[in-house]
Design a protein around this motif. Structure first.
Motif, PDB file in Angstrom:
ATOM      1  N   GLY A   1      -3.608   0.181  -2.702  1.00  0.00           N
ATOM      2  CA  GLY A   1      -3.451  -0.958  -3.596  1.00  0.00           C
ATOM      3  C   GLY A   1      -2.038  -1.150  -4.103  1.00  0.00           C
ATOM      4  O   GLY A   1      -1.810  -1.914  -5.054  1.00  0.00           O
ATOM      5  N   ALA A   2      -1.076  -0.492  -3.477  1.00  0.00           N
ATOM      6  CA  ALA A   2       0.320  -0.693  -3.852  1.00  0.00           C
ATOM      7  C   ALA A   2       0.848  -1.965  -3.194  1.00  0.00           C
ATOM      8  O   ALA A   2       0.365  -2.389  -2.138  1.00  0.00           O
ATOM      9  CB  ALA A   2       1.158   0.503  -3.425  1.00  0.00           C
ATOM     10  N   THR A   3       1.861  -2.561  -3.809  1.00  0.00           N
ATOM     11  CA  THR A   3       2.559  -3.706  -3.230  1.00  0.00           C
ATOM     12  C   THR A   3       3.845  -3.197  -2.603  1.00  0.00           C
ATOM     13  O   THR A   3       4.638  -2.510  -3.260  1.00  0.00           O
ATOM     14  CB  THR A   3       2.890  -4.745  -4.316  1.00  0.00           C
ATOM     15  OG1 THR A   3       1.672  -5.211  -4.896  1.00  0.00           O
ATOM     16  CG2 THR A   3       3.653  -5.927  -3.723  1.00  0.00           C
ATOM     17  N   LEU A   4       4.046  -3.531  -1.337  1.00  0.00           N
ATOM     18  CA  LEU A   4       5.238  -3.075  -0.635  1.00  0.00           C
ATOM     19  C   LEU A   4       6.407  -4.009  -0.912  1.00  0.00           C
ATOM     20  O   LEU A   4       6.293  -5.224  -0.739  1.00  0.00           O
ATOM     21  CB  LEU A   4       4.984  -2.992   0.867  1.00  0.00           C
ATOM     22  CG  LEU A   4       3.872  -2.041   1.322  1.00  0.00           C
ATOM     23  CD1 LEU A   4       3.792  -2.018   2.844  1.00  0.00           C
ATOM     24  CD2 LEU A   4       4.100  -0.631   0.790  1.00  0.00           C
TER      25      LEU A   4
ATOM     26  N   GLY B   1      -1.458  -0.273  -7.696  1.00  0.00           N
ATOM     27  CA  GLY B   1      -0.929  -1.132  -8.741  1.00  0.00           C
ATOM     28  C   GLY B   1       0.582  -1.082  -8.877  1.00  0.00           C
ATOM     29  O   GLY B   1       1.153  -1.863  -9.655  1.00  0.00           O
ATOM     30  N   GLN B   2       1.252  -0.187  -8.137  1.00  0.00           N
ATOM     31  CA  GLN B   2       2.703  -0.089  -8.225  1.00  0.00           C
ATOM     32  C   GLN B   2       3.381  -0.904  -7.129  1.00  0.00           C
ATOM     33  O   GLN B   2       2.801  -1.167  -6.076  1.00  0.00           O
ATOM     34  CB  GLN B   2       3.145   1.377  -8.093  1.00  0.00           C
ATOM     35  CG  GLN B   2       2.707   2.273  -9.228  1.00  0.00           C
ATOM     36  CD  GLN B   2       3.320   3.656  -9.123  1.00  0.00           C
ATOM     37  OE1 GLN B   2       4.472   3.812  -8.718  1.00  0.00           O
ATOM     38  NE2 GLN B   2       2.553   4.677  -9.481  1.00  0.00           N
ATOM     39  N   ARG B   3       4.605  -1.279  -7.416  1.00  0.00           N
ATOM     40  CA  ARG B   3       5.460  -1.918  -6.419  1.00  0.00           C
ATOM     41  C   ARG B   3       6.362  -0.830  -5.838  1.00  0.00           C
ATOM     42  O   ARG B   3       7.178  -0.261  -6.560  1.00  0.00           O
ATOM     43  CB  ARG B   3       6.298  -3.039  -7.043  1.00  0.00           C
ATOM     44  CG  ARG B   3       5.472  -4.242  -7.485  1.00  0.00           C
ATOM     45  CD  ARG B   3       6.304  -5.248  -8.273  1.00  0.00           C
ATOM     46  NE  ARG B   3       7.461  -5.704  -7.515  1.00  0.00           N
ATOM     47  CZ  ARG B   3       7.449  -6.666  -6.591  1.00  0.00           C
ATOM     48  NH1 ARG B   3       6.292  -7.284  -6.300  1.00  0.00           N
ATOM     49  NH2 ARG B   3       8.546  -7.038  -5.964  1.00  0.00           N
TER      50      ARG B   3
ATOM     51  N   LYS C   1       2.210   4.792   9.275  1.00  0.00           N
ATOM     52  CA  LYS C   1       1.180   5.599   8.620  1.00  0.00           C
ATOM     53  C   LYS C   1       1.371   5.603   7.110  1.00  0.00           C
ATOM     54  O   LYS C   1       0.392   5.451   6.346  1.00  0.00           O
ATOM     55  CB  LYS C   1       1.249   7.034   9.143  1.00  0.00           C
ATOM     56  CG  LYS C   1       0.297   8.002   8.469  1.00  0.00           C
ATOM     57  CD  LYS C   1      -1.136   7.722   8.847  1.00  0.00           C
ATOM     58  CE  LYS C   1      -2.078   8.745   8.223  1.00  0.00           C
ATOM     59  NZ  LYS C   1      -3.488   8.511   8.618  1.00  0.00           N
ATOM     60  N   LEU C   2       2.603   5.743   6.659  1.00  0.00           N
ATOM     61  CA  LEU C   2       2.880   5.816   5.229  1.00  0.00           C
ATOM     62  C   LEU C   2       2.761   4.443   4.574  1.00  0.00           C
ATOM     63  O   LEU C   2       2.238   4.321   3.463  1.00  0.00           O
ATOM     64  CB  LEU C   2       4.266   6.411   4.999  1.00  0.00           C
ATOM     65  CG  LEU C   2       4.477   7.809   5.589  1.00  0.00           C
ATOM     66  CD1 LEU C   2       5.906   8.282   5.332  1.00  0.00           C
ATOM     67  CD2 LEU C   2       3.471   8.794   5.006  1.00  0.00           C
ATOM     68  N   ALA C   3       3.246   3.407   5.259  1.00  0.00           N
ATOM     69  CA  ALA C   3       3.125   2.051   4.714  1.00  0.00           C
ATOM     70  C   ALA C   3       1.656   1.662   4.589  1.00  0.00           C
ATOM     71  O   ALA C   3       1.238   1.065   3.584  1.00  0.00           O
ATOM     72  CB  ALA C   3       3.871   1.070   5.617  1.00  0.00           C
ATOM     73  N   ALA C   4       0.861   2.024   5.591  1.00  0.00           N
ATOM     74  CA  ALA C   4      -0.571   1.698   5.542  1.00  0.00           C
ATOM     75  C   ALA C   4      -1.264   2.466   4.424  1.00  0.00           C
ATOM     76  O   ALA C   4      -2.177   1.932   3.765  1.00  0.00           O
ATOM     77  CB  ALA C   4      -1.210   2.018   6.892  1.00  0.00           C
ATOM     78  N   ALA C   5      -0.855   3.706   4.174  1.00  0.00           N
ATOM     79  CA  ALA C   5      -1.452   4.487   3.091  1.00  0.00           C
ATOM     80  C   ALA C   5      -1.169   3.843   1.741  1.00  0.00           C
ATOM     81  O   ALA C   5      -2.048   3.797   0.860  1.00  0.00           O
ATOM     82  CB  ALA C   5      -0.910   5.915   3.118  1.00  0.00           C
TER      83      ALA C   5
END
Length: 580
Positions: free
Chosen positions: A269-272, A247-249, A260-264
């Motif tokens: 459910g975070a927005t990149l 739920g966080q940006r 690996k970290l971006a996929a995690a």
């Protein structure tokens, strides 16, 4: 055994460091290549290694050309090679810790376009084959004193939190070791030549940040100081923490954050929010304390260089020097200052044709004698707690040829042109790069590397985002440190590079002008070998610049030298007009 048709091996670690800890030198283990940028792709029946223009000669010396093909990183990058060579149905593996989100996207698009499939592979298959792989580093973490950092870590964190909020993000994931070192005012020793502590950090727009670092690197005192700033956790807790960001940006720099970290984050459910690391520009704009430290470091380093050059001028004509002896002697002169923490990179000590290898690193197998009537290229630097240095000089041994003098003078003309330029707000390194190349271009010559890189403050000798190159598109701002290093390289014959470090100054008016203009203040204080010059190619203004520069070197460095070094410096910096 893994069901792969190919595997990609970059020169990388989880932090995208330029200099890797020994435990991360997978590309070197596989290929023998020791350069600071490269990658390999291995399939069942082919292997290719990618390097850029700095390493086209070195790669052939270090890598078995009967096994590996070579490709140019920029002209024919790995993604293009995969698109052209993967066949439908093939599966290509990659380590998601070693490739950034941006790199993984390009690779996936290329493999998919060819009808194949790109899959993450953990653990890295090389680690199972590398039976004597070194353990990960555990160098102690120390504080960079406020007097040298110039800004308290708490104030830096507050500043970065404001930038995260302005980017409409709830938090930022920092992975670059130099960014974290700058933010928390810490230094370490996990990588060669750069005082980096390998760590990660999650910085919220509001609230306490979290620093993920191996606790074995922290003394009780340093842990207590850091816990006043942040929650301190182990790196093994990072994926769990990212899993709680639903739920966080979350702001990430896709040029550095591992896939690996971006996929995690995505899985949680975070927005990149994919944008530039919020630390990069604040770190690049050096404050008054960092600038003062750099000036002091360059005076100290300049005196060491003067002693070395005087020694070289005495010993080179005797015919007993070789590249290793020269590099060893120079390190000794820097160590004699009593302030050297480390070299800022492996010294490039190139005699004759080895000087034409842009990022040459001498070994016992390649070690050449210093020949008479030749050029010797020495590119070196020191890490001092108050500053990082990087200087290149091309030295004349005996009598140079007219061709050598012509090329030497054209390189110097380019360096002087950059040193003297005035430029308005918004100017980028790409706008200025032509100034360093113009004198070479008019003779049909060029060089295959950038003209200038950013430099850190007792951090990386190569630091972004600023640079002077055809692709340097970040606007230059006051306080930025850069190198100014045009060159010329004749394969199999000689190399020439002349490099000073500079600071971007505050804009000031020009008499009769309408807009204030920035400039470069030269930091490096080392004589330029006048014996390499063809004076007819220099304009009166260029001669005046060199004479003024040498007068400054003589004034600032001379008092630190005793005879006969002081006498050598006086002769090496005397005005050119005395010889015309």
């Amino acid at each position: 055994a893994l069901g792969l048709d190919g595997f990609i091996v970059p020169h990388a670690d989880e932090h995208q460091n330029e200099y890797l800890p020994p435990s991360a030198q997978r590309l070197t283990w596989l290929t023998g290549f020791t350069g600071s940028a490269g990658a390999a792709i291995v399939t069942a029946n082919r292997a290719v290694i990618f390097v850029d223009g700095r390493y086209t000669l070195q790669v052939r010396d270090q890598v078995d050309m009967a096994v590996f093909e070579t490709a140019h990183f920029n002209d024919h990058p790995p993604a293009d090679w995969l698109k052209a060579n993967v066949t439908p149905g093939q599966v290509i593996g990659f380590d998601p810790w070693m490739h950034t989100r941006g790199q993984a996207k390009k690779l996936d698009e290329a493999v998919t376009a060819a009808g194949g499939r790109l899959v993450p592979v953990e653990p890295n298959p090389i680690d199972g084959l590398w039976t004597d792989r070194p353990a990960p580093p555990l160098a102690p973490i120390v504080e960079q004193p406020l007097a040298l950092a110039g800004e308290a870590a708490a104030d830096k964190i507050a500043r970065i939190a404001t930038a995260i909020s302005a980017a409409k993000a709830d938090a930022a994931l920092l992975v670059q070791a130099d960014a974290i070192a700058w933010l928390y005012n810490i230094r370490g020793g996990d990588t060669a030549h750069t005082p980096l502590p390998l760590a990660f950090s999650l910085v919220p727009a509001a609230g306490r940040p979290t620093l993920f670092v191996d606790g074995r690197k922290l003394s009780n005192q340093e842990r207590a100081r850091l816990e006043d700033l942040a929650q301190v956790r182990e790196p093994s807790d990072l994926l769990t923490a990212l899993g709680q960001c639903g739920g966080q940006r979350v702001l990430i720099d896709s040029a550095f954050v591992a896939e690996k970290l971006a996929a995690a984050l995505t899985a949680a459910g975070a927005t990149l929010v994919e944008t530039t690391d919020p630390v990069s520009l604040p770190r690049a704009r050096k404050n008054a304390a960092e600038i003062a430290g750099a000036r002091a470091a360059h005076v100290r380093d300049g005196a060491a260089m003067a002693r070395f050059l005087a020694w070289f001028d005495t010993e080179a004509p005797k015919g007993h020097l070789d590249e290793i002896a020269v590099a060893t002697a120079l390190e000794g002169f820097r160590m004699a200052t009593g302030s050297l923490k480390d070299l800022s990179f492996d010294t490039i000590s190139g005699a004759g044709p080895n000087g034409a290898i842009v990022h040459y690193r001498v070994t016992r197998d390649t070690n050449r004698p210093v020949d008479q009537n030749s050029l010797f290229l020495i590119d070196s630097g020191g890490q001092y707690q108050d500053g990082t240095t990087d200087v290149t000089r091309t030295l004349v041994v005996g009598t140079p040829t007219d061709e050598m003098r012509d090329r030497f003078t054209r390189v110097l003309k380019g360096m002087i042109a950059l040193s003297r330029v005035r430029f308005p707000k918004g100017t980028t390194g790409a706008h200025l790069d032509i100034l360093a190349r113009h004198a070479l271009w008019t003779a049909g010559l060029d060089y295959d590397h950038g003209t200038g890189h950013g430099v850190g403050s007792y951090l990386g000798v190569h630091e972004g985002p600023q640079r002077i190159s055809k692709t340097g598109h970040v606007a230059l701002e006051p306080g930025m440190f850069l190198s100014n290093e045009p060159g010329y390289y004749k394969t199999g014959a000689f190399g020439i590079r002349i490099e000073n470090l500079v600071i971007v100054t505050e804009p000031t008016p020009i008499e009769g002008g309408e807009r204030p203009m920035m400039a470069f203040e030269t930091l490096t204080l080392v004589p330029i070998d006048r014996r390499g010059l063809m004076l007819d190619l220099l304009t009166p203004d260029e001669i005046a610049w060199l004479d003024a520069y040498h007068a400054r070197v003589r004034t600032e460095i001379g008092p630190l030298l005793s005879s006969p070094d002081a006498d050598w410096l006086a002769a090496a910096t005397r005005p050119l007009r005395e010889t015309t």
